[in-house]
Design a protein around this motif. Structure first.
Motif, PDB file in Angstrom:
ATOM      1  N   VAL A  33     -96.591 -44.860 155.537  1.00  0.00           N
ATOM      2  CA  VAL A  33     -95.380 -45.293 154.853  1.00  0.00           C
ATOM      3  C   VAL A  33     -95.414 -44.813 153.408  1.00  0.00           C
ATOM      4  O   VAL A  33     -96.458 -44.853 152.757  1.00  0.00           O
ATOM      5  N   VAL A  34     -94.268 -44.339 152.933  1.00  0.00           N
ATOM      6  CA  VAL A  34     -94.111 -44.061 151.499  1.00  0.00           C
ATOM      7  C   VAL A  34     -93.186 -45.122 150.943  1.00  0.00           C
ATOM      8  O   VAL A  34     -92.278 -45.598 151.629  1.00  0.00           O
ATOM      9  N   ARG A  35     -93.460 -45.488 149.706  1.00  0.00           N
ATOM     10  CA  ARG A  35     -92.692 -46.568 149.082  1.00  0.00           C
ATOM     11  C   ARG A  35     -92.168 -46.135 147.723  1.00  0.00           C
ATOM     12  O   ARG A  35     -92.805 -45.362 147.024  1.00  0.00           O
ATOM     13  N   SER A  36     -91.033 -46.674 147.400  1.00  0.00           N
ATOM     14  CA  SER A  36     -90.485 -46.549 146.050  1.00  0.00           C
ATOM     15  C   SER A  36     -90.046 -47.958 145.676  1.00  0.00           C
ATOM     16  O   SER A  36     -90.097 -48.870 146.511  1.00  0.00           O
ATOM     17  N   PHE A  70     -87.091 -48.658 148.323  1.00  0.00           N
ATOM     18  CA  PHE A  70     -87.162 -48.515 149.777  1.00  0.00           C
ATOM     19  C   PHE A  70     -88.586 -48.236 150.239  1.00  0.00           C
ATOM     20  O   PHE A  70     -89.473 -47.908 149.471  1.00  0.00           O
ATOM     21  N   GLU A  71     -88.735 -48.384 151.562  1.00  0.00           N
ATOM     22  CA  GLU A  71     -90.000 -48.099 152.247  1.00  0.00           C
ATOM     23  C   GLU A  71     -89.634 -47.260 153.466  1.00  0.00           C
ATOM     24  O   GLU A  71     -88.675 -47.574 154.164  1.00  0.00           O
ATOM     25  N   LYS A 106     -91.216 -44.697 156.790  1.00  0.00           N
ATOM     26  CA  LYS A 106     -92.283 -44.050 157.553  1.00  0.00           C
ATOM     27  C   LYS A 106     -92.068 -42.541 157.503  1.00  0.00           C
ATOM     28  O   LYS A 106     -90.929 -42.074 157.617  1.00  0.00           O
TER      29      LYS A 106
END
Length: 185
Positions: free
Chosen positions: A53-56, A59-60, A62
């Motif tokens: 998962v990448v997150r900011s 948002f999150e 996959k």
């Protein structure tokens, strides 16, 4: 010859709208950043995802492991005549001795004798064989060809490309890549 793909880079396999890879060699891969950009621009569908998962702050997401284009890209009917495609047609080996080292290409009829730079007159050669043949025809040099050159189809190049899979194939890609797998009856 192996294409080096780092599994830690989480590349996405890119499929055409018909769910076939855009290319087999090099395998059609995008970085995870390019894949996410295409998702946000609504140019691709996500077919499969990594468990990463990448997150900011807002948002999150996959990371996609397989994406398909929303618009079909018509494959070229005739492959471009490039050094790489000559090597791929000849399976990255010298057409005189079979070596896979120090490859270049050779004109069967030398250019100085009117030979053209065409599919039918150019073969993959290692530097030692190319130097040995020099400015002679194959017969004059007393050499033999493993295979006679021809203008390959896109399918010919795809079939040869399948012989050189990358060092990393994510399990989610396998249903879309037909790497000599036997089908169940």
């Amino acid at each position: 010859m192996t294409i080096h793909v780092s599994p830690d880079a989480h590349p996405a396999l890119v499929l055409n709208a018909d769910y076939r890879p855009l290319s087999y060699y090099p395998l059609s891969l995008w970085s995870w950043q390019d894949a996410l950009k295409a998702v946000f621009l609504d140019r691709v569908n996500i077919v499969s995802e990594y468990d990463v998962v990448v997150r900011s702050p807002s948002f999150e997401f996959k990371l996609p492991s397989v994406v398909s284009l929303k618009t079909f890209v018509k494959p070229s009917r005739h492959p471009a005549f490039t050094r790489f495609n000559v090597f791929l047609r000849d399976r990255f080996q010298c057409q005189y001795c079979g070596s896979r080292e120090d490859l270049t290409f050779d004109h069967l009829v030398p250019r100085s004798k009117g030979g053209q730079t065409t599919w039918e007159n150019v073969v993959t050669a290692c530097s030692p064989c190319n130097l040995h043949k020099a400015n002679k025809t194959v017969a004059e040099a007393g050499m033999l060809l493993h295979c006679h050159p021809f203008a390959p189809s896109v399918q010919d190049l795809h079939n040869n490309g399948r012989l050189f899979p990358p060092n990393f194939l994510h399990e989610s890609w396998l249903d879309f890549l037909y790497w000599d797998t036997e089908l169940d009856p």
